[in-house]
Design a protein around this motif. Structure first.
Motif, short mmCIF file in Angstrom:
data_model
loop_
_atom_site.label_atom_id
_atom_site.label_comp_id
_atom_site.label_asym_id
_atom_site.label_seq_id
_atom_site.Cartn_x
_atom_site.Cartn_y
_atom_site.Cartn_z
N ILE A 99 62.20 29.84 86.70
CA ILE A 99 61.96 30.59 85.47
C ILE A 99 60.49 30.57 85.06
CG2 ILE A 99 62.51 30.72 83.01
CD1 ILE A 99 65.29 29.72 83.66
N TYR A 100 59.87 29.39 85.05
CA TYR A 100 58.48 29.29 84.60
C TYR A 100 57.51 29.32 85.77
CZ TYR A 100 60.30 28.49 79.96
OH TYR A 100 60.94 28.65 78.75
N ARG A 121 67.83 22.30 76.33
CA ARG A 121 66.97 23.42 75.96
C ARG A 121 66.17 23.10 74.70
NH1 ARG A 121 70.28 28.20 74.69
NH2 ARG A 121 68.25 29.25 74.55
N ASN A 154 62.54 37.82 83.20
CA ASN A 154 63.72 36.96 83.15
C ASN A 154 65.01 37.75 83.30
OD1 ASN A 154 62.32 34.60 82.86
ND2 ASN A 154 62.53 34.48 80.63
N TYR A 183 66.94 21.95 84.53
CA TYR A 183 65.53 21.56 84.66
C TYR A 183 64.95 22.08 85.98
CZ TYR A 183 61.42 18.65 85.46
OH TYR A 183 60.15 18.21 85.75
N TYR A 224 63.47 20.72 75.87
CA TYR A 224 62.52 21.36 76.76
C TYR A 224 61.63 22.34 76.00
CZ TYR A 224 60.92 23.31 81.24
OH TYR A 224 60.16 23.68 82.31
N LYS A 242 64.54 25.91 85.73
CA LYS A 242 63.37 26.26 84.91
C LYS A 242 62.07 25.96 85.65
CE LYS A 242 65.33 25.86 80.25
NZ LYS A 242 64.87 27.17 79.76
N ARG A 276 71.95 29.32 82.93
CA ARG A 276 72.53 28.17 82.23
C ARG A 276 74.02 28.05 82.55
NH1 ARG A 276 70.21 30.89 77.02
NH2 ARG A 276 67.98 30.80 77.52
N ARG A 319 56.26 24.66 80.39
CA ARG A 319 56.58 25.80 79.54
C ARG A 319 55.41 26.15 78.63
NH1 ARG A 319 58.16 26.57 74.39
NH2 ARG A 319 59.45 28.44 73.94
#
Length: 498
Positions: free
Chosen positions: A222-223, A423, A295, A215, A426, A218, A384, A433
């Motif tokens: 990532i986001y 995942r 990514n 979490y 999420y 991300k 991950r 996201r």
């Protein structure tokens, strides 16, 4: 007229040569399959020879030598079945090759077992079945039966591609053999309750920590609109947390009890974390140059932390799970009056048999289950996989420090499932996201994708439910199967030798 000599045509020669070549290929294939078992048998013989050097001309020497062979066999089974969880995530994420993973795991398994494996060995060898209440003549046979039963069950599970818990196997086997020999009274049921509770809670804790780490990754990396800049900021922090936590554990493990107060240990961990952050920051900045804001660029930046976490997990596994092989051997050594340091304190040569056996089993038989854990439960990328490895390592390290023989298999696989189930959640519920996807859709002037229906959601499940149910079933049956098998083996031994 004399008969004319037979003339071999070119076609006949080609056929005969093809047959010879085919026979050679078959022989090579058969012999290749026998190489690993042959090398394993050589290691078992070396373990017996190694033990014989230390116990030569001592009472009970033959029993100890036989137990060393079983301990070596058990250690190889642990390496083949259990150590796959340490590097499976990294291999599945393609952060390292199979060969690199095997070498790293083998080295750090030996280090963890020899440096920090003593506490859990004590639990297995003397705290489950109270050696004080059992006649010394029976302790050796109880542990021999337990070793044989657990090793046979793990060998069968490895052949079936089932990543079972070697900890469950040996604990169940010790209980089964102990009850068959002297009844339930010497079994320390309070310790068993603590171990059982740790078995239930540790995979849940590993899964929750892995999900929490994912979490954060991300949310913080990532986001984000500029992924590479965010990774430059946070990847060194993740490396610092990993290094600082490991160093704090090492201080607690290697120093005498009470030598350092908790505040001092915390400050040492923070200091090492700062040094690691300063060292990692320029490396990450150098890697990030000329990387695109995608990514796929994050895979490059997470490769080094993932390799570090896999090595840390191998160290933690060696510290905790070497006891599954050498705990019973340590009890046998002390039961015949050979070991030093009191019950539960194994000699160094005992620890080496377990540590080297785990590494040999991993190198010879490990790759198949590495693929199962790393690739077939849920899809793993370096981010991950890093969450899986780090959460498992910290959970196992804390358990080893407390002397609890937790299941590394449970924790590692629990972390993989935690990442997969998180995942799924999420993907459907994260506002960040959804907002990120909308911004991307607007920037490329495309329609926002429609929400899939319930049947499409099930088809897109990120965790394979079949593997989940198979692994859980293997976990449930391990303790009763190994206990029953150990009891039967003890009765056979009793009838033949005692």
């Amino acid at each position: 007229m004399p008969p004319r000599p037979a003339i071999l045509t070119k076609r006949t020669l080609d056929k005969d040569l093809d047959k010879i070549t085919h026979a050679e290929d078959v022989a090579k294939h058969v012999l290749r399959r026998l190489v690993a078992p042959g090398l394993g048998l050589i290691f078992v013989g070396l373990a017996m020879l190694f033990a014989g050097v230390y116990v030569f001309d001592r009472p009970g020497a033959m029993l100890v030598v036989a137990a060393a062979a079983l301990a070596g066999y058990m250690a190889m089974n642990i390496g083949a079945n259990d150590v796959t969880n340490n590097v499976g995530a990294a291999v599945g994420a393609r952060a390292m090759t199979m060969g690199q993973a095997l070498v790293i795991a083998a080295i750090f398994e030996v280090l963890g077992a020899t440096i920090a494996g003593g506490e859990v060995v004590k639990t297995i060898s003397s705290n489950i079945v109270d050696a004080v209440q059992v006649p010394p003549a029976l302790v050796g046979w109880i542990m021999m039966a337990a070793l044989m039963a657990a090793a046979l069950w793990i060998n069968l599970a490895t052949w079936m591609n089932a990543p079972v818990s070697t900890t469950h196997a040996i604990v169940g086997a010790v209980i089964g053999a102990g009850i068959s020999a002297v009844g339930p009274e010497p079994v320390n049921w309070q310790v068993m309750l603590e171990i059982t509770l740790s078995w239930i809670t540790s995979p849940l804790i590993g899964g929750l920590i892995a999900a929490g780490l994912l979490y954060l990754v991300k949310t913080l990396i990532i986001y984000r609109d500029d992924k590479v800049a965010a990774a430059q900021r946070w990847v060194p922090v993740l490396v610092a947390v990993m290094a600082g936590g490991f160093m704090a554990y090492m201080v607690l493990q290697l120093s005498p009890p009470g030598r350092f107060p908790p505040l001092t240990v915390l400050l040492i961990g923070i200091g090492i974390g700062l040094v690691s952050w300063l060292a990692a920051r320029p490396l990450v900045l150098a890697q990030a140059r000329e990387l695109e804001n995608r990514n796929s660029s994050l895979r490059t930046l997470f490769r080094l932390p993932l390799i570090g976490s896999a090595a840390l997990l191998s160290f933690a596994h060696g510290a905790n799970d070497v006891s599954n092989a050498v705990g019973p051997l340590s009890a046998i050594v002390h039961s015949v009056g050979i070991g030093g340091g009191g019950i539960g304190h194994p000699p160094l040569w005992v620890m080496l048999i377990g540590a080297l056996g785990i590494s040999v089993g991993l190198l010879l038989f490990g790759p198949r289950l590495i693929r199962l854990v790393g690739e077939e439960i849920t899809k793993l990328n370096p981010m991950r996989a890093y969450c899986v490895a780090l959460s498992t390592a910290f959970t196992v390290i804390i358990a080893s420090w407390l002397g609890l023989p937790v299941s590394t298999t449970h924790i590692a696989v629990g972390a993989v499932f935690g990442v997969g189930f998180f995942r799924e959640w999420y993907t459907r519920h994260s506002k960040r996201r959804i907002a990120y996807i909308r911004r991307k859709a607007e920037s490329f002037d495309i329609d926002e994708p429609e929400e899939p229906n319930i049947h499409e959601r099930r088809r897109r499940y990120l965790v394979r439910r079949s593997h989940f149910m198979t692994i859980v079933a293997a976990w449930i049956v391990t303790v009763p199967v190994s206990a029953t098998l150990a009891a039967m083996i003890y009765w056979v031994m009793f009838a033949l030798f005692i």
